[in-house]
Design a protein around this motif. Structure first.
Motif, mmCIF file in Angstrom:
data_model
loop_
_atom_site.group_PDB
_atom_site.id
_atom_site.type_symbol
_atom_site.label_atom_id
_atom_site.label_comp_id
_atom_site.label_asym_id
_atom_site.label_seq_id
_atom_site.Cartn_x
_atom_site.Cartn_y
_atom_site.Cartn_z
ATOM 1 N N GLN A 168 0.864 -1.179 0.000
ATOM 2 C CA GLN A 168 0.000 0.000 0.000
ATOM 3 C C GLN A 168 0.905 1.234 0.000
ATOM 4 O O GLN A 168 1.358 1.708 1.038
ATOM 5 N N LEU A 169 1.167 1.778 -1.184
ATOM 6 C CA LEU A 169 2.116 2.872 -1.326
ATOM 7 C C LEU A 169 1.440 4.232 -1.489
ATOM 8 O O LEU A 169 2.117 5.260 -1.504
ATOM 9 N N ALA A 170 0.130 4.223 -1.625
ATOM 10 C CA ALA A 170 -0.626 5.472 -1.637
ATOM 11 C C ALA A 170 -1.987 5.205 -1.023
ATOM 12 O O ALA A 170 -2.455 4.066 -0.979
ATOM 13 N N ILE A 171 -2.602 6.260 -0.537
ATOM 14 C CA ILE A 171 -3.969 6.192 -0.017
ATOM 15 C C ILE A 171 -4.840 6.952 -1.007
ATOM 16 O O ILE A 171 -4.837 8.179 -1.035
ATOM 17 N N PRO A 172 -5.552 6.247 -1.868
ATOM 18 C CA PRO A 172 -6.373 6.941 -2.859
ATOM 19 C C PRO A 172 -7.606 7.562 -2.197
ATOM 20 O O PRO A 172 -8.308 6.906 -1.430
ATOM 21 N N GLY A 173 -7.833 8.832 -2.483
ATOM 22 C CA GLY A 173 -9.071 9.438 -2.040
ATOM 23 C C GLY A 173 -10.246 8.755 -2.719
ATOM 24 O O GLY A 173 -10.098 8.057 -3.719
ATOM 25 N N ARG A 174 -11.411 8.972 -2.188
ATOM 26 C CA ARG A 174 -12.618 8.338 -2.708
ATOM 27 C C ARG A 174 -13.400 9.353 -3.537
ATOM 28 O O ARG A 174 -13.701 10.450 -3.067
ATOM 29 N N ARG A 175 -13.690 9.016 -4.794
ATOM 30 C CA ARG A 175 -14.443 9.914 -5.668
ATOM 31 C C ARG A 175 -15.911 9.491 -5.678
ATOM 32 O O ARG A 175 -16.227 8.333 -5.915
ATOM 33 N N LEU A 176 -16.806 10.450 -5.437
ATOM 34 C CA LEU A 176 -18.224 10.143 -5.280
ATOM 35 C C LEU A 176 -19.032 10.352 -6.555
ATOM 36 O O LEU A 176 -19.992 9.640 -6.799
ATOM 37 N N VAL A 177 -18.677 11.339 -7.342
ATOM 38 C CA VAL A 177 -19.395 11.634 -8.581
ATOM 39 C C VAL A 177 -18.484 11.261 -9.742
ATOM 40 O O VAL A 177 -17.395 11.819 -9.890
ATOM 41 N N LEU A 178 -18.905 10.309 -10.575
ATOM 42 C CA LEU A 178 -18.020 9.729 -11.583
ATOM 43 C C LEU A 178 -18.228 10.310 -12.982
ATOM 44 O O LEU A 178 -17.441 10.019 -13.889
ATOM 45 N N GLY A 179 -19.259 11.113 -13.180
ATOM 46 C CA GLY A 179 -19.441 11.776 -14.465
ATOM 47 C C GLY A 179 -18.555 13.008 -14.556
ATOM 48 O O GLY A 179 -18.303 13.681 -13.551
ATOM 49 N N LYS A 180 -18.095 13.319 -15.765
ATOM 50 C CA LYS A 180 -17.212 14.472 -15.951
ATOM 51 C C LYS A 180 -17.902 15.678 -16.599
ATOM 52 O O LYS A 180 -17.945 16.752 -16.020
ATOM 53 N N TYR A 181 -18.432 15.477 -17.804
ATOM 54 C CA TYR A 181 -18.737 16.636 -18.639
ATOM 55 C C TYR A 181 -20.203 16.725 -19.076
ATOM 56 O O TYR A 181 -20.872 15.709 -19.259
ATOM 57 N N ALA A 182 -20.633 17.961 -19.263
ATOM 58 C CA ALA A 182 -21.895 18.271 -19.924
ATOM 59 C C ALA A 182 -21.641 19.432 -20.882
ATOM 60 O O ALA A 182 -20.611 20.109 -20.790
ATOM 61 N N LYS A 353 -18.488 9.655 -23.854
ATOM 62 C CA LYS A 353 -17.601 10.620 -23.219
ATOM 63 C C LYS A 353 -16.862 9.934 -22.081
ATOM 64 O O LYS A 353 -17.334 8.925 -21.535
ATOM 65 N N PRO A 354 -15.693 10.414 -21.686
ATOM 66 C CA PRO A 354 -14.962 9.786 -20.581
ATOM 67 C C PRO A 354 -15.584 10.120 -19.231
ATOM 68 O O PRO A 354 -16.209 11.170 -19.056
ATOM 69 N N GLY A 355 -15.405 9.213 -18.267
ATOM 70 C CA GLY A 355 -15.807 9.449 -16.885
ATOM 71 C C GLY A 355 -14.609 9.275 -15.971
ATOM 72 O O GLY A 355 -13.483 9.023 -16.419
ATOM 73 N N TYR A 356 -14.849 9.411 -14.680
ATOM 74 C CA TYR A 356 -13.796 9.255 -13.685
ATOM 75 C C TYR A 356 -13.721 7.820 -13.172
ATOM 76 O O TYR A 356 -14.715 7.085 -13.185
ATOM 77 N N ALA A 357 -12.561 7.441 -12.687
ATOM 78 C CA ALA A 357 -12.405 6.216 -11.908
ATOM 79 C C ALA A 357 -12.918 6.492 -10.492
ATOM 80 O O ALA A 357 -13.035 7.653 -10.074
ATOM 81 N N PRO A 358 -13.233 5.437 -9.712
ATOM 82 C CA PRO A 358 -13.779 5.655 -8.365
ATOM 83 C C PRO A 358 -12.763 6.176 -7.356
ATOM 84 O O PRO A 358 -13.139 6.487 -6.226
ATOM 85 N N ASN A 359 -11.499 6.250 -7.743
ATOM 86 C CA ASN A 359 -10.526 6.853 -6.837
ATOM 87 C C ASN A 359 -10.305 8.303 -7.224
ATOM 88 O O ASN A 359 -10.458 8.680 -8.393
ATOM 89 N N ALA A 360 -9.944 9.106 -6.250
ATOM 90 C CA ALA A 360 -9.607 10.499 -6.518
ATOM 91 C C ALA A 360 -8.079 10.632 -6.487
ATOM 92 O O ALA A 360 -7.377 9.840 -7.097
ATOM 93 N N MET A 361 -7.561 11.592 -5.767
ATOM 94 C CA MET A 361 -6.113 11.808 -5.761
ATOM 95 C C MET A 361 -5.379 10.696 -5.001
ATOM 96 O O MET A 361 -5.950 10.008 -4.144
ATOM 97 N N PHE A 362 -4.110 10.531 -5.343
ATOM 98 C CA PHE A 362 -3.231 9.602 -4.645
ATOM 99 C C PHE A 362 -2.545 10.376 -3.520
ATOM 100 O O PHE A 362 -1.734 11.267 -3.774
ATOM 101 N N ILE A 363 -2.871 10.037 -2.278
ATOM 102 C CA ILE A 363 -2.266 10.669 -1.111
ATOM 103 C C ILE A 363 -1.059 9.827 -0.713
ATOM 104 O O ILE A 363 -1.188 8.617 -0.500
ATOM 105 N N MET A 364 0.112 10.450 -0.602
ATOM 106 C CA MET A 364 1.353 9.708 -0.391
ATOM 107 C C MET A 364 2.146 10.289 0.770
ATOM 108 O O MET A 364 2.082 11.494 1.043
#
Length: 540
Positions: A168-182, A353-364
Motif C-alpha cells: 500500500q504505497l498510496a492512499i487513494p481518495g474516494r471519488r463520489l461523482v463519476l461523471g465528468k462533462y456536460a 464521453k470519458p468518466g472518472y475512476a472511483p478513486n480520486a487523488m493519490f495521497i502519499m
C-alpha cells in the motif's frame, strides 16, 4: 451500532454541530478500538510528549479571500485547534500552485529536506514513478494500527488503486461523482432564431453557423459560437465522439494514459475529430484565442460577457458561486438562459464521453518523512466523527440548513461566512465530492451545492455527465513508459491539438503525420509497446 456524541470542541465562538450519520458510519464500524480513541490520537511520537511538526501539501488556486491565505484560514485553524493542538502537533500547510502541481511536486520529492509529510497527485503516472523509485512509505501496517476509520471510509476497492505488488504505497481518495462533462447552449439565442435544441454533432454545427451568421446576442460581430480552450473539459466530449467502434484489444492497447486521464490519441477516428476542430476554427466558429487559454479563464470571461453560444464544461461548473459564471452571464445579459445538452454523438449514435475512476487523488507519504504515524492519524481523524462533514459544510444555521438530511448552503449567508469554506475541497483530501453516506444522498448533496434556483439545471448536467460515460482503463500492472513519458506527452498532445486546429486545411494531413511521428518517437510508441505486451500476458 450506537450513536455517539460528537467530541469536537467549540471552535472560536461557534459550536460545531453533531452529525450522527457521519459518526455512525465512520467511527463505530471500525471494530478496532473505541471511537473516542480513534478520534483522539495519542501525542506525537507515540505519546513521548515531544512537540513535532506535520507538514501538509495544499493546492493553491490563487483564490484566497481577503484576510486569508492558503496556509492560514478558517479550515487550517480548525485542523490545528481540533487535531494538532490536542496531540502536540504543529500543522504546517505547504502551498503548491494547482496549475504547476506535478512539476512542483517533482522538485519537492527530489529534496528530502523540504518535502511535506503528506503529498498528493491526481497523476497515476507520477505516483507509479515515485513508487518504482522507492520514494514512498508503505502504509499497510500503519493503516491497520492507526487508520481504522480511514480504512472503513475508503473501502477495499478504493484502497486497491494505491497498491503495487501487494504494498500500500498510496492512499487513494474516494471519488463520489463519476461523471465528468456536460455541454450547454444559449436557449434564448435558439428561441430568437427559432432553432431546436441540438441533439447531434451535425445539428450543433448548423446551430453554430446560425449563431455566427445571425448574431442573436447582438454582440457586434464578437460572437463566439462555440467556446473553446485547451482544457480537457472543452475538448474531450467532442474528440471522444469521433472514436470509431473498437475491439477490447484496441481499447486497452491503443489508449494512452497521460497523467490522470485516458486519451484516444491512437484510436481510429481521433484524427477526424481534430479535422473537425480545424474546420470549426477556420470557419470562425470557436474561440480565436483558445490556444492561450489553459486554465479556462478567458472562456469563463467570454461566457459571462454573453459572447458564447455553446460550450462544454465540467458538469455544473458554470453554476458554482466561486466563479459566478451563470450568475454573471445573467447579470450582464438580461434574459440569457443556458440549457444543458449532450450533442456529441459517435458512429453508433451514442453520446460517448470519458468518466472518472472511483478513486480520486493519490495521497502519499514520502519515504523521507519521519511523521508517517502522525500523517495516518491525521487522515484517520478526518474520517472520524463529524470532522469531514464540518470541513465540507461548516456550521448549521450559518453555512447551511439541513433539508431532507442534506446540508444546503444558505444563500443569504454573509460573504465572511461563505468564505470560511472556500477551500474545503482542497482540505478534505480523503474524498472528492460531498459525502453524505450513500450514493443517492452523495449525488443530491453535489447538486445542492449550487443555489436552489439552479438545482434542476444542475441535476440535468450531472445526468448528462453520467450518460454513456466510460471508466478509465485500469491496467493490471503499472505501465512504466506512462510514468516516464506521460507528462511530456501530455504537453505534446496540447501542441498537436493547437497546431492541427490552426493549420491550413490543405496541409492538415502532412502536419498530422509529422506531429504524430514526433509524438510516437517521444514515448507514444513505448507506451503502445508496453501496453500491448501487458495485454498479451493477460491473454495467456
Amino acid at each position: 451500532m450506537e450513536k455517539q456524541k460528537s467530541k469536537i470542541k467549540s471552535y472560536g465562538k461557534l459550536l460545531i454541530p453533531m452529525t450522527l450519520s457521519m459518526s455512525l458510519l465512520l467511527s463505530a464500524c471500525s471494530g478496532s478500538g473505541s471511537p473516542s480513541e480513534a478520534s483522539q490520537p495519542e501525542g506525537a511520537s507515540g505519546g513521548s510528549g515531544e512537540r513535532v511538526t506535520l507538514k501538509l501539501e495544499v493546492f493553491d488556486r490563487g483564490n484566497a479571500p481577503s484576510g486569508m491565505t492558503i496556509s492560514n484560514n478558517y479550515l487550517t485553524n480548525y485542523v490545528q485547534d481540533n487535531f494538532g493542538t490536542p496531540n502536540n502537533i504543529d500543522m504546517e500547510f505547504y502551498p503548491v500552485p494547482r496549475s504547476e502541481e506535478t512539476a512542483k511536486l517533482n522538485i519537492l520529492m527530489a529534496s528530502a529536506n523540504d518535502v511535506p509529510d503528506i503529498v498528493f497527485t491526481y497523476d497515476s503516472g507520477t505516483f507509479y514513478r515515485y513508487a518504482s523509485q522507492g520514494g514512498l512509505t508503505e502504509v499497510g501496517e500503519l493503516l491497520d494500527e492507526y487508520g481504522p476509520n480511514l480504512k472503513a471510509f475508503l473501502g477495499e476497492d478504493a484502497l486497491a488503486y494505491g497498491q503495487i505488488d501487494g504494498e500500500q504505497l498510496a492512499i487513494p481518495g474516494r471519488r463520489l461523482v463519476l461523471g465528468k462533462y456536460a455541454s450547454y447552449v444559449r436557449q434564448d439565442w435558439l428561441d430568437k432564431l427559432g432553432l431546436p435544441v441540438p441533439t447531434t454533432t451535425e445539428q450543433l454545427y448548423d446551430t453554430l453557423v446560425a449563431f455566427k451568421e445571425q448574431d442573436p446576442g447582438e454582440t457586434g460581430g464578437r460572437v463566439i459560437p462555440l467556446g473553446m480552450s485547451v482544457a480537457p473539459a472543452q475538448l474531450d466530449s467532442l474528440l471522444w465522439s469521433f472514436v470509431e467502434p473498437i475491439s477490447d484489444e484496441e481499447r486497452i492497447t491503443r489508449t494512452q494514459k497521460l497523467g490522470s486521464s485516458d486519451y484516444p490519441v491512437l484510436l481510429p477516428g481521433y484524427k477526424e475529430g481534430l479535422r473537425f476542430l480545424n474546420k470549426l476554427y477556420h470557419e470562425g466558429l470557436i474561440s480565436k484565442d483558445f490556444a492561450l487559454d489553459e486554465d479556462k479563464k478567458l472562456l469563463w470571461q467570454d461566457v459571462q460577457n454573453g459572447l458564447v453560444g455553446a460550450y462544454s464544461e465540467d458538469a455544473g461548473e458554470l453554476l458554482f458561486e466561486y466563479n459566478g459564471t451563470y450568475k454573471n452571464l445573467q447579470a450582464n445579459s438580461p434574459g440569457a438562459v443556458m440549457t444543458p445538452i449532450d450533442p456529441y454523438v459517435n458512429a453508433e449514435g451514442l453520446s460517448a464521453k470519458p468518466g472518472y475512476a472511483p478513486n480520486a487523488m493519490f495521497i502519499m507519504i514520502p519515504k523521507s518523512s519521519k511523521r508517517a504515524v502522525e500523517a495516518i492519524k491525521y487522515l484517520d481523524w478526518m474520517a472520524s466523527e463529524d470532522h469531514l462533514f464540518f470541513m465540507q459544510n461548516g456550521v448549521e444555521g450559518e453555512n447551511y440548513t439541513l433539508v431532507d438530511g442534506i446540508p444546503v448552503a444558505n444563500a443569504d449567508a454573509s460573504q465572511d461566512i461563505k468564505d470560511r469554506l472556500y477551500n474545503y475541497g482542497d482540505m478534505a483530501i480523503i474524498v472528492n465530492g460531498k459525502y453524505m453516506g450513500d450514493d443517492e444522498k452523495n449525488a443530491e448533496a453535489y447538486i445542492r451545492q449550487v443555489p436552489e434556483v439552479y438545482h434542476d439545471m444542475m441535476r440535468t448536467s450531472v445526468e448528462i455527465s453520467d450518460t454513456n460515460k466510460s471508466a478509465p482503463i485500469i491496467m493490471p500492472v503499472p505501465i512504466e513508459a506512462e510514468s516516464r513519458y506521460g507528462s511530456a506527452l501530455r504537453a505534446k498532445l496540447n501542441e498537436i491539438i493547437v497546431k492541427l486546429t490552426m493549420s491550413s486545411p490543405d496541409t492538415f494531413d502532412t502536419t498530422y503525420d509529422s506531429l504524430m511521428n514526433e509524438y510516437m518517437a517521444g514515448g507514444g510508441q513505448a507506451i503502445l509497446d508496453e501496453r500491448t505486451k501487458v495485454y498479451e500476458d493477460m491473454m495467456k
